[in-house]
Scaffold this active site. Structure first.
Site, PDB file in Angstrom:
ATOM      1  N   ASP A 186       0.764  -1.178   0.053  1.00  0.00           N
ATOM      2  CA  ASP A 186      -0.014   0.123  -0.101  1.00  0.00           C
ATOM      3  C   ASP A 186       0.937   1.255   0.051  1.00  0.00           C
ATOM      4  O   ASP A 186       1.292   1.690   0.984  1.00  0.00           O
ATOM      5  CB  ASP A 186      -0.851  -0.025   1.344  1.00  0.00           C
ATOM      6  CG  ASP A 186      -1.936  -1.099   1.225  1.00  0.00           C
ATOM      7  OD1 ASP A 186      -2.873  -0.765   0.466  1.00  0.00           O
ATOM      8  OD2 ASP A 186      -1.864  -1.974   2.109  1.00  0.00           O
ATOM      9  N   ARG A 246       4.107   2.387   2.780  1.00  0.00           N
ATOM     10  CA  ARG A 246       4.821   1.771   3.527  1.00  0.00           C
ATOM     11  C   ARG A 246       6.508   1.471   3.123  1.00  0.00           C
ATOM     12  O   ARG A 246       6.948   1.156   4.049  1.00  0.00           O
ATOM     13  CB  ARG A 246       4.396   0.166   2.791  1.00  0.00           C
ATOM     14  CG  ARG A 246       2.864  -0.059   2.888  1.00  0.00           C
ATOM     15  CD  ARG A 246       2.175   0.143   4.488  1.00  0.00           C
ATOM     16  NE  ARG A 246       0.941  -0.181   4.083  1.00  0.00           N
ATOM     17  CZ  ARG A 246      -0.096   0.012   5.200  1.00  0.00           C
ATOM     18  NH1 ARG A 246       0.457   0.921   6.092  1.00  0.00           N
ATOM     19  NH2 ARG A 246      -1.417  -0.242   5.203  1.00  0.00           N
ATOM     20  N   ARG A 304      -7.546  10.563   2.007  1.00  0.00           N
ATOM     21  CA  ARG A 304      -6.538   9.273   1.002  1.00  0.00           C
ATOM     22  C   ARG A 304      -7.439   9.478  -0.386  1.00  0.00           C
ATOM     23  O   ARG A 304      -7.030   8.681  -1.377  1.00  0.00           O
ATOM     24  CB  ARG A 304      -7.107   8.085   1.734  1.00  0.00           C
ATOM     25  CG  ARG A 304      -6.135   7.688   3.011  1.00  0.00           C
ATOM     26  CD  ARG A 304      -6.544   6.542   3.542  1.00  0.00           C
ATOM     27  NE  ARG A 304      -6.369   5.497   2.909  1.00  0.00           N
ATOM     28  CZ  ARG A 304      -6.880   4.130   3.123  1.00  0.00           C
ATOM     29  NH1 ARG A 304      -7.761   4.351   4.275  1.00  0.00           N
ATOM     30  NH2 ARG A 304      -6.758   3.037   2.443  1.00  0.00           N
ATOM     31  N   LYS A 319      -9.512   1.317  -5.619  1.00  0.00           N
ATOM     32  CA  LYS A 319     -10.186   0.880  -4.390  1.00  0.00           C
ATOM     33  C   LYS A 319     -11.105   2.050  -3.865  1.00  0.00           C
ATOM     34  O   LYS A 319     -10.557   3.167  -3.951  1.00  0.00           O
ATOM     35  CB  LYS A 319      -8.990   0.279  -3.442  1.00  0.00           C
ATOM     36  CG  LYS A 319      -8.108   1.438  -3.008  1.00  0.00           C
ATOM     37  CD  LYS A 319      -6.868   0.619  -2.090  1.00  0.00           C
ATOM     38  CE  LYS A 319      -6.031   1.814  -1.486  1.00  0.00           C
ATOM     39  NZ  LYS A 319      -5.162   1.056  -0.526  1.00  0.00           N
ATOM     40  N   HIS A 320     -12.184   1.600  -3.013  1.00  0.00           N
ATOM     41  CA  HIS A 320     -12.584   0.365  -2.649  1.00  0.00           C
ATOM     42  C   HIS A 320     -13.990   0.338  -3.097  1.00  0.00           C
ATOM     43  O   HIS A 320     -14.987   0.662  -2.477  1.00  0.00           O
ATOM     44  CB  HIS A 320     -12.408   0.528  -0.885  1.00  0.00           C
ATOM     45  CG  HIS A 320     -11.187   0.773  -0.307  1.00  0.00           C
ATOM     46  ND1 HIS A 320     -10.856   2.049  -0.251  1.00  0.00           N
ATOM     47  CD2 HIS A 320     -10.436   0.213   0.135  1.00  0.00           C
ATOM     48  CE1 HIS A 320      -9.747   2.105   0.326  1.00  0.00           C
ATOM     49  NE2 HIS A 320      -9.480   0.975   0.687  1.00  0.00           N
ATOM     50  N   HIS A 323     -12.118  -1.433   9.118  1.00  0.00           N
ATOM     51  CA  HIS A 323     -11.170  -2.014   9.909  1.00  0.00           C
ATOM     52  C   HIS A 323     -11.574  -2.629  11.353  1.00  0.00           C
ATOM     53  O   HIS A 323     -11.377  -3.616  11.618  1.00  0.00           O
ATOM     54  CB  HIS A 323      -9.794  -1.249  10.112  1.00  0.00           C
ATOM     55  CG  HIS A 323      -9.086  -1.025   8.799  1.00  0.00           C
ATOM     56  ND1 HIS A 323      -9.274   0.086   8.086  1.00  0.00           N
ATOM     57  CD2 HIS A 323      -7.894  -1.474   8.180  1.00  0.00           C
ATOM     58  CE1 HIS A 323      -8.379   0.193   7.284  1.00  0.00           C
ATOM     59  NE2 HIS A 323      -7.514  -0.799   7.367  1.00  0.00           N
ATOM     60  N   ASP A 368     -10.173  -6.213  -0.004  1.00  0.00           N
ATOM     61  CA  ASP A 368      -9.562  -5.579   1.126  1.00  0.00           C
ATOM     62  C   ASP A 368      -9.120  -6.788   1.983  1.00  0.00           C
ATOM     63  O   ASP A 368      -9.471  -7.767   1.940  1.00  0.00           O
ATOM     64  CB  ASP A 368     -10.311  -4.567   1.506  1.00  0.00           C
ATOM     65  CG  ASP A 368      -9.678  -3.358   2.361  1.00  0.00           C
ATOM     66  OD1 ASP A 368      -8.225  -3.505   2.500  1.00  0.00           O
ATOM     67  OD2 ASP A 368     -10.203  -2.544   2.517  1.00  0.00           O
TER      68      ASP A 368
END
Length: 613
Positions: free
Chosen positions: A129, A137, A215, A245-246, A258, A331
């Site tokens: 990601d 990351r 984002r 996404k998403h 999450h 996801d």
């Protein structure tokens, strides 16, 4: 990219693997031929993308080996690939995969070597990601670009500076989005990462959205669609699979998938004109993969299942109505949104039945693997259906050149990752995104001659990967480099009364104050801090380092900017705007509503002040 023979000569320790990979006749790399020779267990392995701990494929640190053993039943990435014949591996910072660019290249080569050494060995599709902005990351020295909402605020052309106060419609720069994808994609490819879970195609229409927010490129579906398509074009040019996404759209929820199960109440008509628009654009741009969301959209499927597990959504809408035949990836399957209704053994089976191809990061890989295997053996999931997904995955690997070039060259890492031209491009893009929302007086720009001593106070949230320090410290250092005597005072996202008193005292000794805010609420301590700083009589410049909505809670501040993130590149750009080294050029990509009456817009999409630097 270097040739296969060049990599053989340049990459120590991979000779045997290259020999194995090169031994197969060319026609054995044809996806249909490969599929016809695979065992059922090998096919099942191809649809899984798993985490693995450690910086090395064969020699992780002892703590990482123990973590692998506890969660995955093996000690190393090489053992994981040998056991499950995985189609993909995902890199995480918290899994200690991403220490440095050359280490990442070595890890990627080790993963490919371990996979190719297996009977009928196949290359691995390595992913991460790397959205830039708040979600990264791979950190420094890689080039880190502004995040999506900053790109959505970016200047589209020099004509924007001809009128003080704006005068143009917002929409961001397609050229900047395309450049981000091309340059960032080239760096990922050099490190062996060939699938990036970016860009975010969600249209962020809920200011309280806890998981998307900055984002997203913004709240205008057409503008979001244009930037999504442009970034995909950049990644494709770099030889990296982008992932929109998403799906079917996560931008209008106050629940984080999450930790919970979001419900999107859009009608089918609203979904068509809002959420679907960027995904249609992504498909038209040739996006290689699409990621599903663990959300419920009753108007699309009234079954109560999350979109990830909905055949109506994945096969009926995405594949049949929108005409998408690329790779569909879930996801992460360890998220609460997909685990609320079914167990970890049922989720992967139901996702494949829905039409998904890649199963991302199941919490219990062994349980998930054997559940899918049993479902095929028992006839619940046909082998034909499984073959469809495996063939899509193999075709994507072939399109990315992984059958011909599975390895990366250490020399290419040094030339590409963090190249000076890439870093300079990131700085230039960031300068076009900083948005001046308020400037009464005017207060800006500040000058070292009239305001030499600057206090930089405010929120210091956990820093994204690759930042050099807390936001207040980064801002203070940037202002000092511009001629100010700037000092940093971290007050946190929930300052105590004692911390507020200390900040007010420090402001009394300064000529001006810059205060960084992070998701200010009406009754929060950050608002109290800022209001008390204003009472000192010193010029106060507010800087929203995440969502731009903070300005609505702080009407007493006479100068307010939005940076859209707290990464170094965006903070340095904001410092240059504050000092007048560059003019603010950004325009809001989302509306900011009044705090006392959310039905009223305080600053519309496209709002943004400027001055000549």
């Amino acid at each position: 990219m270097p040739s296969r023979r060049t990599v053989l000569a340049a990459t120590a320790g991979v000779t045997a693997a290259l020999t194995v990979g090169a031994a197969a006749p060319v026609n054995d790399r044809d996806p249909s031929t490969l599929l016809s020779r695979m065992t059922l267990e090998e096919k099942v392995g191809q649809v899984f993308v798993s985490r693995v701990y450690g910086h090395s494929a064969t020699a992780p640190d002892p703590a990482d080996a123990d973590a692998n053993l506890a969660e995955l039943g093996v000690r190393t990435a090489a053992e994981l690939l040998a056991r499950y014949r995985l189609g993909g591996i995902i890199y995480f910072t918290w899994a200690h995969n991403t220490r440095a660019p050359r280490q990442l290249a070595d890890l990627s080569n080790g993963i490919q070597r371990a996979s190719l050494q297996q009977p009928r060995g196949l290359p691995v599709l390595i992913s991460t990601d790397q959205e830039h902005g708040a979600v990264c990351r791979v950190g420094r020295p890689a080039a880190l670009f502004p995040g999506a909402m900053a790109i959505g605020a970016g200047e589209r052309g020099r004509e924007a500076l001809r009128q003080k106060g704006g005068g143009r419609r917002a929409g961001g720069s397609r050229a900047d989005a395309r450049m981000l994808g091309r340059l960032a994609g080239g760096e990922l490819r050099a490190m062996g990462i060939r699938q990036n879970y970016s860009p975010v195609a969600d249209v962020n229409v809920d200011p309280a959205n806890p998981v998307i927010g900055v984002r997203s490129f913004g709240a205008d579906p057409d503008a979001v669609a244009a930037l999504v398509a442009a970034e995909i074009e950049g990644y494709r040019a770099a030889g990296v699979a982008a992932t929109a996404k998403h799906f079917p759209g996560h931008g209008d929820t106050a629940v984080d998938s999450h930790t919970g199960f979001p419900v999107i109440t859009h009608t089918r008509e609203v979904w068509e004109t809002l959420d679907a628009v960027p995904f249609r654009a992504a498909i038209a741009a040739g996006v290689d993969s699409l990621m599903t969301a663990h959300i419920l959209v009753p108007s699309l499927d009234a079954s109560g299942d999350p979109a990830t597990l909905s055949r109506t959504v994945v096969t009926g809408i995405l594949r049949e109505e929108l005409g998408y035949d690329g790779v569909v990836v879930t996801d992460a399957l360890d998220m609460a949104g997909v685990r609320t209704k079914y167990g970890d053994d049922r989720v992967p089976v139901l996702a494949l039945r829905a039409g998904v191809d890649q199963l991302l990061n199941p919490p219990k890989l062994d349980v998930a693997f054997h559940a899918v295997l049993k479902a095929v053996q028992d006839g619940e999931l046909t082998e034909k259906r499984l073959d469809e997904s495996v063939l899509r995955i193999l075709r994507l690997k072939a399109r990315l050149g992984l059958f011909d070039e599975p390895y990366v060259s250490p020399a290419e890492v040094g030339r590409t990752v963090g190249a000076p031209a890439h870093l300079a491009a990131a700085d230039r893009i960031a300068e076009r995104t900083t948005t001046l929302l308020v400037d009464e007086g005017p207060v800006l720009p500040l000058s070292p001659r009239t305001h030499p001593r600057v206090l930089v106070a405010g929120a210091d949230p956990a820093s994204p990967t690759g930042t050099t320090g807390p936001p207040t410290a980064v801002l203070a250092a940037a202002l000092t480099a511009l001629g100010f005597w700037a000092t940093a005072l971290s007050t946190g996202t929930d300052p105590t009364p004692e911390t507020i008193t200390r900040a007010v005292t420090a402001a009394g000794a300064a000529d001006a104050v810059v205060v960084a805010t992070y998701n200010v609420t009406a009754d929060g301590a950050q608002r109290t801090l800022v209001e008390q700083l204003v009472t000192t009589g010193r010029p106060v410049v507010g800087l929203a380092i995440r969502n731009p909505y903070d300005v609505a809670q702080l009407p007493s501040v006479k100068a307010y900017l939005a940076a859209y993130s707290w990464t170094d590149v965006e903070l340095r750009a904001a410092a240059r705007v504050i000092a007048g080294a560059v003019a603010p050029r950004g325009k809001l990509p989302v509306p900011v509503r009044r705090a006392d009456d959310p039905t009223q817009v305080l600053y519309p999409i496209g709002h943004g002040l400027t001055y000549w630097a």
